[in-house]
Every structure is written in C-alpha cells, then in structure tokens.
Scaffold this motif. Structure first.
Motif, PDB file in Angstrom:
ATOM      1  N   GLY A  31       0.802  -1.218   0.000  1.00 56.84           N
ATOM      2  CA  GLY A  31       0.000   0.000   0.000  1.00 56.84           C
ATOM      3  C   GLY A  31       0.828   1.256   0.000  1.00 56.84           C
ATOM      4  N   CYS A  32       0.367   2.250  -0.753  1.00 59.80           N
ATOM      5  CA  CYS A  32       0.995   3.572  -0.754  1.00 59.80           C
ATOM      6  C   CYS A  32       0.000   4.577  -1.314  1.00 59.80           C
ATOM      7  CB  CYS A  32       2.258   3.577  -1.615  1.00 59.80           C
ATOM      8  SG  CYS A  32       3.072   5.189  -1.576  1.00 59.80           S
ATOM      9  N   PRO A  33      -0.179   5.716  -0.625  1.00 58.22           N
ATOM     10  CA  PRO A  33      -1.126   6.713  -1.131  1.00 58.22           C
ATOM     11  C   PRO A  33      -0.516   7.592  -2.234  1.00 58.22           C
ATOM     12  CG  PRO A  33      -0.214   7.424   0.966  1.00 58.22           C
ATOM     13  CD  PRO A  33       0.392   6.082   0.674  1.00 58.22           C
ATOM     14  N   LEU A  34       0.777   7.470  -2.461  1.00 55.58           N
ATOM     15  CA  LEU A  34       1.440   8.314  -3.462  1.00 55.58           C
ATOM     16  C   LEU A  34       1.626   7.559  -4.786  1.00 55.58           C
ATOM     17  CD1 LEU A  34       4.235  10.090  -1.377  1.00 55.58           C
ATOM     18  CD2 LEU A  34       1.818  10.600  -1.545  1.00 55.58           C
ATOM     19  N   ARG A  35       2.015   8.306  -5.794  1.00 58.97           N
ATOM     20  CA  ARG A  35       2.349   7.721  -7.094  1.00 58.97           C
ATOM     21  C   ARG A  35       3.534   8.507  -7.672  1.00 58.97           C
ATOM     22  NH1 ARG A  35      -0.025   4.306  -5.117  1.00 58.97           N
ATOM     23  NH2 ARG A  35      -1.867   3.157  -5.818  1.00 58.97           N
ATOM     24  N   CYS A  36       4.679   8.419  -7.016  1.00 60.84           N
ATOM     25  CA  CYS A  36       5.870   9.135  -7.486  1.00 60.84           C
ATOM     26  C   CYS A  36       6.196   8.675  -8.905  1.00 60.84           C
ATOM     27  CB  CYS A  36       7.056   8.866  -6.573  1.00 60.84           C
ATOM     28  SG  CYS A  36       6.712   9.243  -4.849  1.00 60.84           S
ATOM     29  N   GLN A  37       6.596   9.615  -9.744  1.00 59.49           N
ATOM     30  CA  GLN A  37       6.785   9.242 -11.161  1.00 59.49           C
ATOM     31  C   GLN A  37       7.934   8.270 -11.342  1.00 59.49           C
ATOM     32  OE1 GLN A  37       9.518  10.240 -13.029  1.00 59.49           O
ATOM     33  NE2 GLN A  37      10.435  11.793 -11.725  1.00 59.49           N
ATOM     34  N   TYR A  38       8.873   8.202 -10.390  1.00 61.16           N
ATOM     35  CA  TYR A  38      10.036   7.317 -10.547  1.00 61.16           C
ATOM     36  C   TYR A  38       9.891   6.024  -9.734  1.00 61.16           C
ATOM     37  CZ  TYR A  38      10.913   9.919  -6.266  1.00 61.16           C
ATOM     38  OH  TYR A  38      10.763  10.513  -5.038  1.00 61.16           O
ATOM     39  N   CYS A  39       8.728   5.759  -9.191  1.00 59.32           N
ATOM     40  CA  CYS A  39       8.575   4.631  -8.253  1.00 59.32           C
ATOM     41  C   CYS A  39       9.061   3.310  -8.875  1.00 59.32           C
ATOM     42  CB  CYS A  39       7.111   4.495  -7.847  1.00 59.32           C
ATOM     43  SG  CYS A  39       6.898   3.183  -6.622  1.00 59.32           S
ATOM     44  N   ASP A  40       9.911   2.606  -8.119  1.00 64.41           N
ATOM     45  CA  ASP A  40      10.398   1.310  -8.610  1.00 64.41           C
ATOM     46  C   ASP A  40       9.814   0.149  -7.796  1.00 64.41           C
ATOM     47  OD1 ASP A  40      11.734   1.716  -6.257  1.00 64.41           O
ATOM     48  OD2 ASP A  40      13.750   1.451  -7.071  1.00 64.41           O
ATOM     49  N   THR A  41       8.824   0.443  -6.972  1.00 60.88           N
ATOM     50  CA  THR A  41       8.191  -0.634  -6.184  1.00 60.88           C
ATOM     51  C   THR A  41       6.663  -0.589  -6.337  1.00 60.88           C
ATOM     52  OG1 THR A  41       8.300   0.776  -4.220  1.00 60.88           O
ATOM     53  CG2 THR A  41      10.005  -0.913  -4.451  1.00 60.88           C
ATOM     54  N   ALA A  42       6.210  -0.282  -7.558  1.00 60.62           N
ATOM     55  CA  ALA A  42       4.763  -0.195  -7.788  1.00 60.62           C
ATOM     56  C   ALA A  42       4.075  -1.527  -7.489  1.00 60.62           C
ATOM     57  CB  ALA A  42       4.494   0.241  -9.223  1.00 60.62           C
ATOM     58  N   ALA A  44       4.262  -3.074  -4.959  1.00 56.64           N
ATOM     59  CA  ALA A  44       3.852  -3.082  -3.545  1.00 56.64           C
ATOM     60  C   ALA A  44       2.565  -2.276  -3.312  1.00 56.64           C
ATOM     61  CB  ALA A  44       4.976  -2.527  -2.668  1.00 56.64           C
ATOM     62  N   PHE A  45       2.041  -1.654  -4.343  1.00 53.71           N
ATOM     63  CA  PHE A  45       0.809  -0.863  -4.150  1.00 53.71           C
ATOM     64  C   PHE A  45      -0.352  -1.777  -3.721  1.00 53.71           C
ATOM     65  CE2 PHE A  45       2.150   2.498  -7.536  1.00 53.71           C
ATOM     66  CZ  PHE A  45       3.067   3.021  -6.638  1.00 53.71           C
ATOM     67  N   THR A  46      -0.434  -2.952  -4.330  1.00 53.68           N
ATOM     68  CA  THR A  46      -1.588  -3.822  -4.069  1.00 53.68           C
ATOM     69  C   THR A  46      -1.233  -5.271  -3.737  1.00 53.68           C
ATOM     70  OG1 THR A  46      -1.756  -4.204  -6.443  1.00 53.68           O
ATOM     71  CG2 THR A  46      -3.179  -2.484  -5.530  1.00 53.68           C
ATOM     72  N   GLY A  72       8.232   0.069   2.067  1.00 52.70           N
ATOM     73  CA  GLY A  72       7.000  -0.151   1.322  1.00 52.70           C
ATOM     74  C   GLY A  72       7.258  -0.090  -0.170  1.00 52.70           C
ATOM     75  N   GLY A  73       6.264   0.394  -0.869  1.00 55.88           N
ATOM     76  CA  GLY A  73       5.068   1.119  -0.468  1.00 55.88           C
ATOM     77  C   GLY A  73       5.353   2.204   0.559  1.00 55.88           C
ATOM     78  N   GLU A  74       4.277   2.609   1.196  1.00 56.90           N
ATOM     79  CA  GLU A  74       4.401   3.533   2.322  1.00 56.90           C
ATOM     80  C   GLU A  74       4.001   2.736   3.567  1.00 56.90           C
ATOM     81  OE1 GLU A  74       5.460   6.579   3.539  1.00 56.90           O
ATOM     82  OE2 GLU A  74       4.799   5.384   5.236  1.00 56.90           O
ATOM     83  N   THR A  99      10.087   6.065   5.091  1.00 51.80           N
ATOM     84  CA  THR A  99       8.735   6.602   4.946  1.00 51.80           C
ATOM     85  C   THR A  99       8.752   7.857   4.082  1.00 51.80           C
ATOM     86  OG1 THR A  99       6.771   7.326   6.169  1.00 51.80           O
ATOM     87  CG2 THR A  99       8.891   7.837   7.162  1.00 51.80           C
ATOM     88  N   SER A 100       7.608   8.096   3.429  1.00 54.39           N
ATOM     89  CA  SER A 100       7.562   9.059   2.330  1.00 54.39           C
ATOM     90  C   SER A 100       7.310  10.510   2.726  1.00 54.39           C
ATOM     91  CB  SER A 100       6.448   8.646   1.387  1.00 54.39           C
ATOM     92  OG  SER A 100       5.204   8.781   2.072  1.00 54.39           O
ATOM     93  N   ASN A 101       7.090  10.785   3.988  1.00 52.26           N
ATOM     94  CA  ASN A 101       6.721  12.121   4.461  1.00 52.26           C
ATOM     95  C   ASN A 101       5.296  12.503   4.069  1.00 52.26           C
ATOM     96  OD1 ASN A 101       7.304  14.433   5.952  1.00 52.26           O
ATOM     97  ND2 ASN A 101       7.962  15.592   4.172  1.00 52.26           N
ATOM     98  N   VAL A 118      11.766  12.996   1.764  1.00 52.86           N
ATOM     99  CA  VAL A 118      11.018  14.220   1.461  1.00 52.86           C
ATOM    100  C   VAL A 118      10.840  14.318  -0.054  1.00 52.86           C
ATOM    101  CG1 VAL A 118      11.058  16.740   1.592  1.00 52.86           C
ATOM    102  CG2 VAL A 118      11.897  15.367   3.513  1.00 52.86           C
ATOM    103  N   LYS A 119       9.612  14.502  -0.484  1.00 53.99           N
ATOM    104  CA  LYS A 119       9.319  14.491  -1.915  1.00 53.99           C
ATOM    105  C   LYS A 119       9.694  15.807  -2.573  1.00 53.99           C
ATOM    106  CE  LYS A 119       8.038  10.341  -1.777  1.00 53.99           C
ATOM    107  NZ  LYS A 119       9.011   9.345  -2.259  1.00 53.99           N
ATOM    108  N   THR A 120      10.504  15.701  -3.631  1.00 51.46           N
ATOM    109  CA  THR A 120      10.945  16.881  -4.381  1.00 51.46           C
ATOM    110  C   THR A 120       9.944  17.164  -5.506  1.00 51.46           C
ATOM    111  OG1 THR A 120      12.274  15.398  -5.725  1.00 51.46           O
ATOM    112  CG2 THR A 120      13.381  16.483  -3.887  1.00 51.46           C
TER     113      THR A 120
END
Ligand code: SF4
Length: 196
Positions: A31-42, A44-46, A72-74, A99-101, A118-120
């Motif tokens: 699980g993760c509430p974010l969708r960072c454009q570079y995410c390499d662990t998608a 883990a979302f579900t 995670g995920g988050e 953790t993603s902040n 911290v998300k840039t």
C-alpha cells in the motif's frame, strides 16, 4: 488483531542511507497513497498477503540478523505498522523505517530510526509532504531527497554564526552535491536586528 498486509520479507544488503552496506532484513508492506513518477516498487501498491505479527517475527528470526528496515510502499499507510515497530524494538532489533513524508511520524517509537524521504517537485508528489513531520525528527534520523532534475535543486543555507559558509561550500564541492549555496543576506546586512 495484530496483522499487516505484507508484500515481501527478504534479506539483503542495505543499499542506501547511513546503514548502506549492512546486511539487513527488509519487511516490505503493501500500500501507498502516493504515485511518485520514478517509483520502482509499484508492485507493492496492491500485492501482498495478510500476516500476523507472530508470523512476521517468525520469518524475520530465520535470517539471524539484527538490522531490520520496514519499508514499502508507504509502510505507515497501515495503522498497525507502528505497533510492529514497537514490538521489533522490544525484541532488541535495530529498527529503521523508510517513509515518504506523506503520513505523520508523530506516534513512532522513539527507538526507530526514521529515514524520511522528502518528496521533491519532480516526484510529482511534493504537495503531499507533511511539514509538521520535521519537528518530530530525532538526531539519529535521516532525511533523503531524491533529485531528478534541476527543478529539485536544494538550497543549502548555513545557520548564522554557527556554520561557517566556507566549510559548507568546500564540503559541497568535495562531495559534488548538486545544491545551491545561499546565505541569510538579511543577517549579513542587519545581523539579528528585529523587524529586518
Ligand atoms: S512513496 Fe515510495 S512506494 Fe510510494 S509511490 Fe513514491 S516511491 Fe513508490
């Protein structure tokens, strides 16, 4: 009941943070509430399955390793994660969390090392940063910025009369840090005069 949705538990070498290079057991939560454009662990979302704390600890123990990173995920998107961190600390593991902040860290066990990502701007999720989180960081915690392009440039500003700007500049050059050095110009001009 003490359960969590776990994506995977695995044993590897910590690849980043101040513990880089250390053998570590990773507990990756789903699980993760974010969708960072570079995410390499998608994945883990579900993807994941429900495990009790006993099952999680049982799997962790098999690796005979004292370093544990919860990721995670988050990982804080599941409420029970905080209880797992406390349990791991009570069992005397060296515990860190990535953790993603985007979720409050206020209630985390104070023995857990927090690696705050911290998300840039280029992550496309910078608006999710929780500013309030920074006041709960401890001296042993770490803050990470994933830099994607020059829009993500970080400003380094030395604390007035505490950090020598020359030392900061020389360290930035030595470590080739793509940040921008600035100084508190108002303090150079007016020192600590109020209202300036
Ligand atoms: S916070 Fe982490 S897991 Fe979530 S989308 Fe961003 S990079 Fe992926």
């Amino acid at each position: 009941m003490n359960t969590l949705i776990i994506n995977e538990i695995f044993y590897s070498i910590q690849g980043e943070s101040l513990s880089s290079g250390m053998p570590t057991v990773f507990i990756r939560l789903t699980g993760c509430p974010l969708r960072c454009q570079y995410c390499d662990t998608a994945y883990a979302f579900t993807e994941g399955s429900k495990k009790t704390f006993d099952e999680i600890i049982g799997e962790v123990k098999k690796f005979n390793c004292n370093n544990i990173t919860v990721t995670g995920g988050e990982p804080l998107s599941q409420r029970n994660t905080i209880n797992l961190l406390t349990l791991l600390n009570d069992l005397s593991y060296n515990v860190s969390i990535e953790t993603s902040n985007a979720v409050s860290i206020k209630k985390l066990d104070n023995k857990t090392i927090i690696i705050l990502d911290v998300k840039t701007p280029a992550s496309k999720e910078a608006d999710k940063n929780i500013i309030d989180n920074y006041k709960y960081l401890k001296s042993m915690d770490q803050v990470k910025f994933v830099i994607c392009n020059l829009d993500d440039t970080v400003l380094f500003s030395p604390s007035y009369e505490e950090m020598d700007i020359k030392i900061l500049a020389e360290n930035m050059l030595k470590d080739n840090i793509p940040a921008r050095l600035q100084t508190q110009l108002h303090k150079v001009i007016w020192s600590d005069e109020r209202g300036k």
